[in-house]
Enzyme design. Sequence first.
Site, PDB file in Angstrom:
ATOM      1  N   ASP A 187       0.772  -1.238   0.000  1.00  0.00           N
ATOM      2  CA  ASP A 187       0.000   0.000   0.000  1.00  0.00           C
ATOM      3  C   ASP A 187       0.808   1.296   0.000  1.00  0.00           C
ATOM      4  OD1 ASP A 187      -1.449  -2.223   0.664  1.00  0.00           O
ATOM      5  OD2 ASP A 187      -2.445  -1.349   2.393  1.00  0.00           O
ATOM      6  N   GLU A 416       4.832  -8.419  11.441  1.00  0.00           N
ATOM      7  CA  GLU A 416       4.297  -8.116  10.106  1.00  0.00           C
ATOM      8  C   GLU A 416       5.437  -7.748   9.146  1.00  0.00           C
ATOM      9  OE1 GLU A 416       1.561  -4.881  10.266  1.00  0.00           O
ATOM     10  OE2 GLU A 416       0.743  -5.245   8.258  1.00  0.00           O
TER      11      GLU A 416
HETATM   12  C1  9WN Z   1      -5.312  -2.286   3.885  1.00  0.00           C
HETATM   13  C2  9WN Z   1      -3.861  -7.272   5.835  1.00  0.00           C
HETATM   14  C3  9WN Z   1      -3.430  -6.173   4.897  1.00  0.00           C
HETATM   15  C4  9WN Z   1      -2.491  -6.690   3.783  1.00  0.00           C
HETATM   16  C5  9WN Z   1      -1.862  -5.559   2.984  1.00  0.00           C
HETATM   17  C6  9WN Z   1      -1.196  -4.595   3.949  1.00  0.00           C
HETATM   18  C7  9WN Z   1      -2.208  -4.082   4.972  1.00  0.00           C
HETATM   19  C8  9WN Z   1      -4.376  -2.857   4.962  1.00  0.00           C
HETATM   20  C9  9WN Z   1      -4.067  -1.805   6.004  1.00  0.00           C
HETATM   21  O1  9WN Z   1      -2.773  -5.169   5.678  1.00  0.00           O
HETATM   22  O2  9WN Z   1      -3.199  -3.320   4.275  1.00  0.00           O
HETATM   23  O3  9WN Z   1      -5.726  -3.304   3.020  1.00  0.00           O
HETATM   24  O4  9WN Z   1      -4.994  -1.423   6.746  1.00  0.00           O
HETATM   25  O5  9WN Z   1      -2.920  -1.325   6.082  1.00  0.00           O
HETATM   26  O6  9WN Z   1      -0.607  -3.534   3.275  1.00  0.00           O
HETATM   27  O7  9WN Z   1      -0.934  -6.075   2.065  1.00  0.00           O
HETATM   28  O8  9WN Z   1      -3.215  -7.515   2.916  1.00  0.00           O
HETATM   29  O9  9WN Z   1      -2.752  -7.956   6.324  1.00  0.00           O
END
Ligand code: 9WN
Length: 451
Positions: A187, A416
């Site tokens: 992201d 993470e």
């Molecule tokens: C938005 C769940 C997700 C991953 C993504 C990561 C993060 C979310 C956030 O977490 O994104 O979708 O709220 O930051 O970037 O790759 O799927 O683990």
Amino acid sequence: MKGGGRVDSVVSAPGPLVSVGRLWEAAVDTLSANWTGAVTLPSRSQYPHQWSWDSAFIAIGLAEVSQERAQRELLGLLDAQWSDGRLPHIVYNDAAEATYFPGSGFWASRSVPGTPAVSTSGIVQPPVHARAALTVFTQATDATSAWEFLAEAYPKLAAQHRHLIERRDVAGAGLASIVHPWESGMDNSPAWDPFLAGPASSRAFTREDVRHVPAAERPSDADYSAYVALAEHYRDLGYDDRRLAAEHPFTVEDPLFNAILLDGELCLAEIARRLGHDPAPHRTAAKAIHHALLARLWDEDLGTFVARDARTPTRSGTATIAGFAPLLDPWLPTFVRDRLIGLLLSPGFLGGSRHPVPTTDLRAPAFDRCRYWRGPTWVNTNWLVWIGASRAGRPDVASAVREATLALLERSGFREYFDPLDGTGRGAHDFSWSAALALNMLGDGVVPLPS
Ligand code: 9WN
């Protein structure tokens, strides 16, 4: 020696794992603790819903320990598919509505025709699911259940890919566009900076993400506001992909998303073959993505693949981990493959970090060792590089990445993401895909490489 340099001259050996058994058990425990009885949450505190590509990675890990749960993880996600084939990036758990922003009310998916009864987001994530399904199938011990699983999953996976190939080819040039940084899965990558110049959201919202994780490890408020504005914009277009080219401010071709789509088509070809269907259309689709990746995203100066705007020649000028994802492409020309391996082994990536692989080139101005996707090492991107290097005929590089990843997990736990310079764990604790992909890397080493 093959091109691209020697791995032992740039990567210091991480040292042997103290205990494979302990790491394995801790990974299984993490996945059990995040299991709701129906799906596996990425993290109980930070991400209390089901995420799309997380579930694919989780299923790949579960394939090592529970065929039944691995199949349920994927089939449960596929149940939330929209009638246009899109596989949403979040499937909401109503009980956790207040603890994650944006919640299901933001997307209002149930007011859109052709959506499932369960609330979902309206955007997608990289299509790792065909690879996950093939992995689960090839690891299965209960053959009857595995064949039923594959037969149920295949048409849904094929529809997911059709949506991306037919509805998301905004430029008409053979690549799927993402319409939001969240769709990349990476992201906050600096790859999106040149394309995020649009307006901030005028809506007042409260960020939940910084309640559990230090703000310095999460996106800035300005980036978050741009994310919300873009998501609102796509929602207000009715999630209508036919309006993207003329009306949406963010349509970007990402090398990681498209390389995963290419790999997914090869996995679908293999699945089709096993089920007695014609694999040829999937191989043709994979070949078309191969050509378009080289024609549109290869950056000769940087020696890597970069993101570009679908409608203008604007490209990201930063080398990120996404550029290595096309190593998954079995038809990559030798000179491209060798330049990619050379960059991977350079001081910008493997050669310059004690806990590789950083998600952004260490020498880039945008590199940030703490902030998510702007530099830290992630297990899923390492796992992709591991498979890519194997496919590129560099088992030495693949095993260096595997060993560095497992040593990092043993040192810092299933965080993470990780500081690539000193190995400090960052972001959420007890993160599911870190545990799941460790199981896959520790397991039989079964990595389907369909040709
Ligand atoms: C938005 C769940 C997700 C991953 C993504 C990561 C993060 C979310 C956030 O977490 O994104 O979708 O709220 O930051 O970037 O790759 O799927 O683990």
